[in-house]
Every structure is written in C-alpha cells, then in structure tokens.
Design a protein around this motif. Sequence first.
Motif, PDB file in Angstrom:
ATOM      1  N   MET A  81       5.052   4.535   4.864  1.00  0.00           N
ATOM      2  CA  MET A  81       3.600   4.682   4.943  1.00  0.00           C
ATOM      3  C   MET A  81       3.181   6.092   5.328  1.00  0.00           C
ATOM      4  N   PRO A  82       2.107   6.589   4.726  1.00  0.00           N
ATOM      5  CA  PRO A  82       1.552   7.899   5.121  1.00  0.00           C
ATOM      6  C   PRO A  82       0.686   7.763   6.368  1.00  0.00           C
ATOM      7  N   HIS A 187       2.701   2.960  14.457  1.00  0.00           N
ATOM      8  CA  HIS A 187       3.746   2.719  13.471  1.00  0.00           C
ATOM      9  C   HIS A 187       4.012   3.899  12.557  1.00  0.00           C
ATOM     10  N   VAL A 188       3.157   4.923  12.563  1.00  0.00           N
ATOM     11  CA  VAL A 188       3.355   6.109  11.750  1.00  0.00           C
ATOM     12  C   VAL A 188       3.301   7.337  12.660  1.00  0.00           C
ATOM     13  N   GLY A 218       8.842   1.378   8.122  1.00  0.00           N
ATOM     14  CA  GLY A 218       9.535   1.072   6.870  1.00  0.00           C
ATOM     15  C   GLY A 218      10.160   2.257   6.180  1.00  0.00           C
ATOM     16  N   SER A 219      10.118   3.434   6.814  1.00  0.00           N
ATOM     17  CA  SER A 219      10.593   4.646   6.137  1.00  0.00           C
ATOM     18  C   SER A 219      12.097   4.668   5.942  1.00  0.00           C
ATOM     19  N   LEU A 220      12.861   4.202   6.932  1.00  0.00           N
ATOM     20  CA  LEU A 220      14.317   4.219   6.795  1.00  0.00           C
ATOM     21  C   LEU A 220      14.764   3.305   5.662  1.00  0.00           C
ATOM     22  N   LYS A 221      14.171   2.131   5.572  1.00  0.00           N
ATOM     23  CA  LYS A 221      14.521   1.220   4.474  1.00  0.00           C
ATOM     24  C   LYS A 221      14.170   1.846   3.130  1.00  0.00           C
ATOM     25  N   ALA A 222      13.006   2.491   3.063  1.00  0.00           N
ATOM     26  CA  ALA A 222      12.587   3.108   1.803  1.00  0.00           C
ATOM     27  C   ALA A 222      13.517   4.240   1.406  1.00  0.00           C
TER      28      ALA A 222
END
Length: 599
Positions: A81-82, A187-188, A218-222
Amino acid sequence: LRSGSQGMSTARLLLQNGAKISMVNRSFKRPIDVAAKGFDGDDAFGAETIGERRQTRANFLENSPQSRTLILHHPDCLGHMPKSSADWEAPDRVTSIMDRITTKGSQASSLQSYEISVSSDFDRAPLELLSRVHSAEYLQFVNDLSKELESRRKKQIIRDSEARNTDGDDANGGGRDDVKKDDNEHHVVPFTPMIQKKVIREAQIKEGEHSDTSFSAGSLKAARRAAGAVQHAVDRVLVGRNRNAFCAVRPPGHHAGVNGLLAGGESCGFCIFNSVAAGAMHALSDDSHRPRCERVAIVDIDAHHGNGTEEIIKKCHDPGRLFFFSVHIFDHDKKKSANISVPTYKFYPGTGDEDDVANNIINVPIAPMWKEKEVSGKSTTPKATSTEPIRTRGRSKRKGSSSSVGGEKPSPAGADKSITSDTESVSVDESPTNGGLVSSKNATATSEPARPAHYLLGTGRMAYRRAVQQRLLPSLRAFNPDLILLSSGFDASRGDVGNARHYIGGTQRMGIDLEPEDYAWTTRRILEIADICCQGRVVSVLEGGYGRTSRQQPQSAAAAAASDNSGGDSGSKLPELDKSVFAECAFQHVQALVDPFDE
C-alpha cells in the motif's frame, strides 16, 4: 500450417504426433514464426490475407500451449500500500495493465485466449534466492519491519472490533472514521528513512513526509511474490513450457541494491527487492530440472537508470556471465561555487553516465527534452584536449556517426531558460574503456565548455531508437545470452509523470516522449536477437510507469518543490493519474511478445 482456416485438423494432427515446435530454420525462425509470415503474396496486407494469417496462428496456438506467452500476476502484489491514494506507485498500476490485456475486442486490438496463458499459480521467492542479491542485514530488517507492522495491524483489528461493539448502538457510528485514519497511519511507514537509519546508518536521515517509498503490512508478501513470479517465469521459459513471459507485478525492483538503498542515495525509488536481478541469479544457478543457462542479459528500458541492478551485478562473484544494458534519461546540473561543483538538480537517480566494460555494463544516457536547445545548439563534437594521445579503433566510426546524427532535425520541444547548464570544462574521452563518454581526467581549459558526448544522440523518441539500434542490439548479439530479462518500465511514455521535471507551482516539463508503438518496436528488435541467440527466451518484468496528470489538477507548491529537489522518481502527490496510455504501452509490449511479426 499455411492453409489458414482449412488447416485446423492438419495442424492438430501434426502437433499431436510429435511435430517439433522448437526447431528453427536457417533464419532462426520457429514454426509459429513461419506460420505468422505464411501469406506474403500480392495481397499481403489485404483483409482476407491478414485474416488467414491470424487463423493460421490460431490453429497452431490452440494446439501448442508451449508457444503461448505467459502472463503472471497475483493478488498479493496489490497488498503493498502507498501512503495515500494520490501516490504514483499504487495497486491500480497492475490492475490497469491486466484489465487492458484481458479486455476482449477485435483481433487487432486485443489478445485472444489462445495467445496467452494467464496465471497466479506460483510461489513467493524463498529467502535463499533473495540472499543472492541482498545482504543478510537488509533482509532481516525488512522481515522485522513486516512483523512489526503485521502486529500493529492485528492490534488495530482488535481495537476496531471493540469500537464496533462499544458504539454498536450509536446511530452515527461514532469513532469509525478516526479508526480508519489511525489504521492507515500505523500500517504504512516511510521506507527510505528507516533504511538510512537502521541499515546504511547515515548521519543525515530523510524526513518521512518526503519519502516516496512506503512499506505496509502487505509489502513483504508483495515483494516476495514479485520476485517469485520472475523465478517461476524463468523456469517455465528455460524448460520450454512457454515461449516467453511478462510479469505484471509490483513493487518495482531495479533501484534496490545490495542493502536496498545505495550508499549516498536519497531514495529507494519505490523498490524493495530486485526481482530482475534475483531472476538472473536463479537462471545462472545449477538446477538439474532445466537446461543449464550460462549467460543472462538484463536490458533496462525504464526512464530511470537501474542503479540497484548495476550495483548487484558489479558485486557478483562471476560478472562475466551477466550483461546489463540501461537506456535512461540523464540530467545532473551543476554550478561552480568557489571552485567546488555543487549539484543543483539531478534527474533521479543521477547515475548511469558511464560504461563499465569490465563488468559487461553498458549505460546509454539520453538528454531530457527540457535541454533541447542546449543539446541541439552545436552540430559538431569538441575535440579531446587531453595531453596524452588517445588510441581507439572506433574513433572514425564515432566521428562519422556524430556528423550524421548532428544534422538531423531535433524534436520540437521547448527549452527551459531557468535551467542551469553544466559549465565545467571537460574533455571527451574516446578510449574503448569509457565508451566515448565525458571524462574529467586529463582535461584542460578550452575556449568553450565541452558538451556531454550523449548529446550526440539528440533527445526524445528518436534518440531512444538510436540508442537501441546503435548500442543495444550489437552489444546484445555479441554477448550471445542464453536468456534475456527485460526491466520494462513504461514511464518514458509521452506525458508520464515519471519522466517529467516538476517545478514549484505545479508545472512540469516532459523529459522524453515515447509512444506505445515505440515499446512494441523495441520489443520486436530484442526478440530478433533472442531468436538468434537463445531460442526466443525472454522474460519481461514490470518496473516503472505511473500515468499522466490532468492539467486541470496541478500539484501543490510544496509537493512540486519536494519533487524538484529530489528528481523524477520522487513520488510527489498528483491526484487522479490517468493510466490509459501507461496500460496501452504495456499492452503493445505484450502484444509484441505474443506476435513479433504483426507490425
């Protein structure tokens, strides 16, 4: 196979009885390629002939899934997410591409189901693969940060649940808007300052509000899924299960170096893991389940220099098996103050102005269109003023090419009078190890400041095509790779915010003006080399490309100022980016992968 609509049963019979789809003729063309060119008669471009040609390809592809282009994407890539909905690098980059690829229409304007294989069935990249391109400290930092944000997210879910239970009888739903705002805040987080502090340990830390690169739960999963897509595509293409592949994944990766952020760098450029570099290392590994790959070429066509990929290749234990080519905008203005060169502006990342022949690295910088007058001001190249003679086999060729390029009509872009030009006195080093680039070694004062050597290419899309034709294709053929990986950034397209220089007040100047057909043309030229060298094995990976901003919605002065200070990859806030042209560039790139002969 050339019998068009009458040949369906014949094509099926041949393929089902062991006809070799991978064999090539003397022109390095496979059966599917010959089938695509099978109707070159007097009416080669007539409607009936074109229809028969497409039907012939359909016959082949319907019965030969190995000849299709693999398209990989995954929902995990949307979980990165940005900071806000107005950031450049956002989930809708992927969805806009996939919507364009899967949209059904006429055969000429859409891809048919028998031409591509769309899949989300692949694993995340394992830690072992990522450790080949990134340091253990950086990987541990990313993992710990992800766990921390995931813990925050779970706690927030509990608080949300408690708030709903407490305010369940409140008709106005009290507190819920505050909960949503607090959720995004926790979260960001800004990614670049955290790397500077905990991994690079720099003295000066970038302010979080000016950080373009974000990191969410969710950045690591992405990022792992993006690298896993490239790993999966490499395996599929090398074993011959697909002709080539395109990975529509995010976040991008070509700015991510060994420690993520490069030493002295001011931005991660939206990147977390270098998926292309990881895919190259995977291809070079000794896996027994697929053919051995001895040499891998990485071609970066993003508007920004792939500085992270270059750093990883330089630190590879066996760089002779890797080749890196990058064509990109380069602008690094300087002014002289007390005999000290002080940078005033640089187009991100401000690198990529020199070759590194020892490591098979070729960089082709292109001057931005906002320097059009400076580039086209003189038609001749200043002579080298080195005190030592320069010996080079290619001097005569370079002199000949400079006179021909200099006489061409420049693209009609305006110039910015406020931009400070580089007034340092330098000489043109024409030695083979420097590739004809500007060097300050052995330089003496001249009556006029020497122009950078890359100005000879000109500006805009014609300069880009010259770079591909004159620098990429010959060097790629000479390297003779077993696999070609493309860092496919579409931010060099006309009007994309990624190639612009942004000014205070919301105005911007375009740096390069590629059209969708330029990406198709580049893809087809690379595929011609791939057919000769490596049986057409090409894996393309999405890098940059963000969309256009509406003239009716200028950016704020603060955002423009931050962008002008940090360069073109700053991620300044621009509302409602139009991604239609960006998606069309990606579509025509994929269409060229599917059928390189349908020009």
